[in-house]
Write a protein that holds these residues in place. Structure first.
Motif, PDB file in Angstrom:
ATOM      1  N   ARG A 251       0.819  -1.220   0.000  1.00  0.00           N
ATOM      2  CA  ARG A 251       0.000   0.000   0.000  1.00  0.00           C
ATOM      3  C   ARG A 251       0.845   1.260   0.000  1.00  0.00           C
ATOM      4  NH1 ARG A 251      -1.581   3.897   3.162  1.00  0.00           N
ATOM      5  NH2 ARG A 251      -0.337   3.114   4.904  1.00  0.00           N
ATOM      6  N   SER A 252       1.866   1.294   0.853  1.00  0.00           N
ATOM      7  CA  SER A 252       2.593   2.550   1.073  1.00  0.00           C
ATOM      8  C   SER A 252       3.932   2.643   0.338  1.00  0.00           C
ATOM      9  CB  SER A 252       2.843   2.741   2.573  1.00  0.00           C
ATOM     10  OG  SER A 252       3.698   1.729   3.075  1.00  0.00           O
ATOM     11  N   SER A 253       4.481   1.497  -0.077  1.00  0.00           N
ATOM     12  CA  SER A 253       5.843   1.520  -0.638  1.00  0.00           C
ATOM     13  C   SER A 253       5.949   0.736  -1.939  1.00  0.00           C
ATOM     14  CB  SER A 253       6.835   0.948   0.391  1.00  0.00           C
ATOM     15  OG  SER A 253       6.797   1.654   1.597  1.00  0.00           O
ATOM     16  N   TRP A 254       4.878   0.716  -2.729  1.00  0.00           N
ATOM     17  CA  TRP A 254       4.907  -0.090  -3.956  1.00  0.00           C
ATOM     18  C   TRP A 254       5.917   0.440  -4.958  1.00  0.00           C
ATOM     19  CZ3 TRP A 254       3.629   2.279  -8.553  1.00  0.00           C
ATOM     20  CH2 TRP A 254       2.913   3.474  -8.480  1.00  0.00           C
ATOM     21  N   ARG A 255       6.124   1.742  -4.991  1.00  0.00           N
ATOM     22  CA  ARG A 255       7.130   2.294  -5.903  1.00  0.00           C
ATOM     23  C   ARG A 255       8.529   1.805  -5.526  1.00  0.00           C
ATOM     24  NH1 ARG A 255       3.527   6.462  -5.041  1.00  0.00           N
ATOM     25  NH2 ARG A 255       2.520   7.326  -6.917  1.00  0.00           N
ATOM     26  N   ALA A 380      22.830  -2.090   1.547  1.00  0.00           N
ATOM     27  CA  ALA A 380      22.603  -0.752   2.094  1.00  0.00           C
ATOM     28  C   ALA A 380      21.414  -0.094   1.399  1.00  0.00           C
ATOM     29  CB  ALA A 380      23.849   0.119   1.944  1.00  0.00           C
ATOM     30  N   ILE A 381      21.440  -0.050   0.072  1.00  0.00           N
ATOM     31  CA  ILE A 381      20.430   0.712  -0.648  1.00  0.00           C
ATOM     32  C   ILE A 381      19.037   0.095  -0.569  1.00  0.00           C
ATOM     33  CG2 ILE A 381      20.901  -0.384  -2.889  1.00  0.00           C
ATOM     34  CD1 ILE A 381      20.338   2.355  -4.180  1.00  0.00           C
ATOM     35  N   LEU A 382      18.918  -1.229  -0.633  1.00  0.00           N
ATOM     36  CA  LEU A 382      17.582  -1.826  -0.595  1.00  0.00           C
ATOM     37  C   LEU A 382      16.889  -1.604   0.755  1.00  0.00           C
ATOM     38  CD1 LEU A 382      17.903  -5.159  -2.632  1.00  0.00           C
ATOM     39  CD2 LEU A 382      17.221  -2.885  -3.400  1.00  0.00           C
ATOM     40  N   PRO A 383      17.530  -1.880   1.902  1.00  0.00           N
ATOM     41  CA  PRO A 383      16.867  -1.569   3.173  1.00  0.00           C
ATOM     42  C   PRO A 383      16.575  -0.076   3.342  1.00  0.00           C
ATOM     43  CG  PRO A 383      18.651  -3.120   3.539  1.00  0.00           C
ATOM     44  CD  PRO A 383      18.774  -2.639   2.124  1.00  0.00           C
ATOM     45  N   GLU A 384      17.443   0.785   2.825  1.00  0.00           N
ATOM     46  CA  GLU A 384      17.255   2.224   2.986  1.00  0.00           C
ATOM     47  C   GLU A 384      16.066   2.757   2.208  1.00  0.00           C
ATOM     48  OE1 GLU A 384      21.997   3.284   3.760  1.00  0.00           O
ATOM     49  OE2 GLU A 384      21.097   3.568   1.782  1.00  0.00           O
ATOM     50  N   LEU A 385      15.552   1.979   1.261  1.00  0.00           N
ATOM     51  CA  LEU A 385      14.383   2.410   0.497  1.00  0.00           C
ATOM     52  C   LEU A 385      13.096   2.334   1.305  1.00  0.00           C
ATOM     53  CD1 LEU A 385      15.037   0.669  -2.964  1.00  0.00           C
ATOM     54  CD2 LEU A 385      15.231   3.113  -2.453  1.00  0.00           C
ATOM     55  N   PHE A 386      13.098   1.548   2.404  1.00  0.00           N
ATOM     56  CA  PHE A 386      11.848   1.242   3.109  1.00  0.00           C
ATOM     57  C   PHE A 386      11.871   1.736   4.555  1.00  0.00           C
ATOM     58  CE2 PHE A 386      12.473  -1.904  -0.212  1.00  0.00           C
ATOM     59  CZ  PHE A 386      11.241  -1.913  -0.850  1.00  0.00           C
ATOM     60  N   ARG A 391      10.531  -2.763   6.602  1.00  0.00           N
ATOM     61  CA  ARG A 391      11.848  -2.848   5.951  1.00  0.00           C
ATOM     62  C   ARG A 391      12.251  -4.293   5.664  1.00  0.00           C
ATOM     63  NH1 ARG A 391      14.973   0.483   9.194  1.00  0.00           N
ATOM     64  NH2 ARG A 391      14.220   2.185   7.877  1.00  0.00           N
ATOM     65  N   TYR A 392      12.009  -5.186   6.596  1.00  0.00           N
ATOM     66  CA  TYR A 392      12.363  -6.599   6.407  1.00  0.00           C
ATOM     67  C   TYR A 392      11.591  -7.172   5.221  1.00  0.00           C
ATOM     68  CZ  TYR A 392      14.228 -11.049   8.283  1.00  0.00           C
ATOM     69  OH  TYR A 392      14.921 -12.217   8.478  1.00  0.00           O
ATOM     70  N   THR A 393      10.281  -6.918   5.197  1.00  0.00           N
ATOM     71  CA  THR A 393       9.426  -7.438   4.127  1.00  0.00           C
ATOM     72  C   THR A 393       9.763  -6.797   2.795  1.00  0.00           C
ATOM     73  OG1 THR A 393       7.632  -7.804   5.713  1.00  0.00           O
ATOM     74  CG2 THR A 393       7.034  -7.761   3.389  1.00  0.00           C
ATOM     75  N   GLY A 394       9.871  -5.475   2.767  1.00  0.00           N
ATOM     76  CA  GLY A 394      10.094  -4.773   1.508  1.00  0.00           C
ATOM     77  C   GLY A 394      11.421  -5.100   0.857  1.00  0.00           C
ATOM     78  N   SER A 395      12.500  -5.045   1.628  1.00  0.00           N
ATOM     79  CA  SER A 395      13.811  -5.338   1.050  1.00  0.00           C
ATOM     80  C   SER A 395      13.908  -6.803   0.634  1.00  0.00           C
ATOM     81  CB  SER A 395      14.926  -4.984   2.039  1.00  0.00           C
ATOM     82  OG  SER A 395      14.797  -5.735   3.243  1.00  0.00           O
ATOM     83  N   GLY A 396      13.284  -7.693   1.414  1.00  0.00           N
ATOM     84  CA  GLY A 396      13.320  -9.119   1.086  1.00  0.00           C
ATOM     85  C   GLY A 396      12.570  -9.439  -0.192  1.00  0.00           C
TER      86      GLY A 396
END
Length: 455
Positions: A251-255, A380-386, A391-396
């Motif tokens: 919902r909030s971080s699809w981009r 670094a960059i993938l976790p920093e996006l969320f 963060r765990y779900t999004g970067s994974g």
């Protein structure tokens, strides 16, 4: 230098966690991941078709073996959602222990499985089940290790801290290839001429799978002594956890999910081309469109790869410093542009008419150097996006969905391209994948100064 310690803000009266413990705990998972990948990939070619599937049709057995190999790619996104849910709900520490055990136990059990001659079709069924379990554990492992590193990092040195789990990749690669090479030489095994009752096929291949238990035990010991990361502990104290991380991140971080997935595509495509596809091309199993093919022996090729992987390790470490100094986005844009150039040079570097050991080693070194530079900053960059609560779900999800787009299909596409169009077009394929990453990097802001406690 490695920081001496990280204090637990949840329990400030407890002694701080030694930085060395955090380094080992974050690095051990990716070491197992890439160790597992290579021992399974090697066994999928040399062992599983002969021992776990019906005899009579070698091609069908090999394809069936590769199918079990591919199951992990299906399972990884599922694992990222499953472990990501618990990682964002109950914490990084407990979830990291769970993913490590899932992955490690499945790998160990593969080393104990009965063969087709012993239990019939139950053998490939059990092999497929354990490979799926490996994928589940792997799906939750990387993002947890990356968060452990980034969420405990010293200010201004987050990419350097995040480099440690990435360094596990060349470590796992080195030990997997090194152990199989040692077994092949010690047991005098030749894939083309050795009989079915050879010691390597009887019991030797099981050693790497069983030996993985040593790494798992060390990793488990270290991880059980960790405390929760300060960033997650603060989110808990402020009541900022979410009940459904998957729904929230969509919902909030699809981009960010889309951008993160394609930021990783060039890395995965490069890695699987210079480590998996190149083995089949280099050992002469697949002809070029011109009808020419290379003729390296399997053991000689492993030796070249082991030399090249040292450059992978060195430049992972270099990338951590560079990404902290120049920023993740700017640094990765330059590296991705170099990957495009590297791909467009395939036609000349991999020309069968001029190929020799030195040229192949140069190709592998260039590929592994670029791999280290692009892979190092990803944690670094993938976790920093969320934000923290997803963060765990999004970067994974980003990391593991990208593995399907960039990794699972790369060896098959490259094999088809080289057979029908020539080796130069494999490089074009890599360049196109890198262009998608370049575009994704342009679509995001620099994350170097992002506050990881921000929700």
């Amino acid at each position: 230098m490695i920081q001496s310690a990280v204090r637990n803000i949840d329990h400030p009266d407890q002694p701080p966690v030694p930085r060395s413990r955090i380094v080992i705990a974050s690095m051990v998972g990716t070491s197992i991941e890439f160790f597992d990948f290579y021992i399974y990939a090697t066994a999928a070619v040399l062992v599983f078709p002969k021992l776990f599937f019906p005899s009579g049709d070698d091609t069908a057995a090999l394809l069936s073996s590769f199918a079990t190999f591919g199951l992990a790619f299906v399972a990884r996104p599922i694992g990222s959602v499953l472990f990501g849910h618990f990682g964002d709900r109950i914490g990084r520490k407990a979830t990291l222990v769970g993913s490590l055990l899932t992955m490690g136990i499945a790998t160990f059990i593969i080393g104990l499985l009965p063969t087709f001659d012993q239990v019939g079709y139950l053998a490939p069924a059990l092999l497929a089940l354990m490979r799926f379990c490996q994928g589940l554990g792997l799906g939750g492992e990387w993002s947890g290790a990356a968060l452990l590193a980034t969420e405990t990092a010293e200010k201004g040195k987050r990419a350097w801290a995040a480099m440690w789990p990435q360094l596990g990749a060349p470590i796992g690669f080195f030990f997997a290839n090194g152990l199989f090479l040692l077994l092949i030489y010690t047991l005098d095994f030749d894939a083309k001429t050795s009989p079915a009752d050879h010691a390597f096929l009887t019991w030797g291949w099981r050693i790497p799978f069983l030996a993985s238990a040593i790494i798992v035990i060390v990793g488990l010991y270290v991880r059980l002594k960790l405390t929760e990361t300060p960033v997650f502990a603060k989110a808990v104290q402020e009541g900022k956890k979410v009940k459904a991380p998957l729904a929230e991140v969509v919902r909030s971080s699809w981009r960010q999910l889309i951008a993160g997935t394609f930021i990783m595509v060039a890395t995965y495509t490069l890695f699987y081309i210079v480590t998996t596809w190149i083995v089949s091309y280099g050992t002469g199993k697949v002809s070029d469109a011109s009808g020419e093919k290379l003729s390296f022996s399997y053991s000689d090729f492993l030796e070249l790869q082991i030399l090249a992987v040292l450059f992978f390790a060195v430049f992972v470490m270099v990338s951590g410093r560079m990404a902290d100094r120049f920023g993740r986005r700017a640094f990765l844009l330059v590296v991705t542009a170099l990957i495009i150039v590297f791909g467009l040079c395939f036609k000349w570097i991999l020309d069968p008419s001029t190929m020799n050991n030195g040229v192949m080693l140069l190709f592998l070194i260039l590929g592994m150097t670029l791999m280290g530079l692009t892979f190092g900053p990803m944690s670094a960059i993938l976790p920093e996006l969320f934000p923290t609560n997803v963060r765990y779900t999004g970067s994974g999800i980003s990391y593991n969905v990208s593995s399907i787009i960039g990794a699972a299909v790369a060896p098959f596409i490259a094999t088809w391209i080289v057979a029908d169009f020539g080796v130069g077009w494999v490089g074009v394929y890599l360049a196109v994948a890198a262009c998608t990453t370049f575009t994704a990097l342009l679509s995001v802001r620099e994350t170097k100064t992002v506050d990881l406690t921000q929700i």
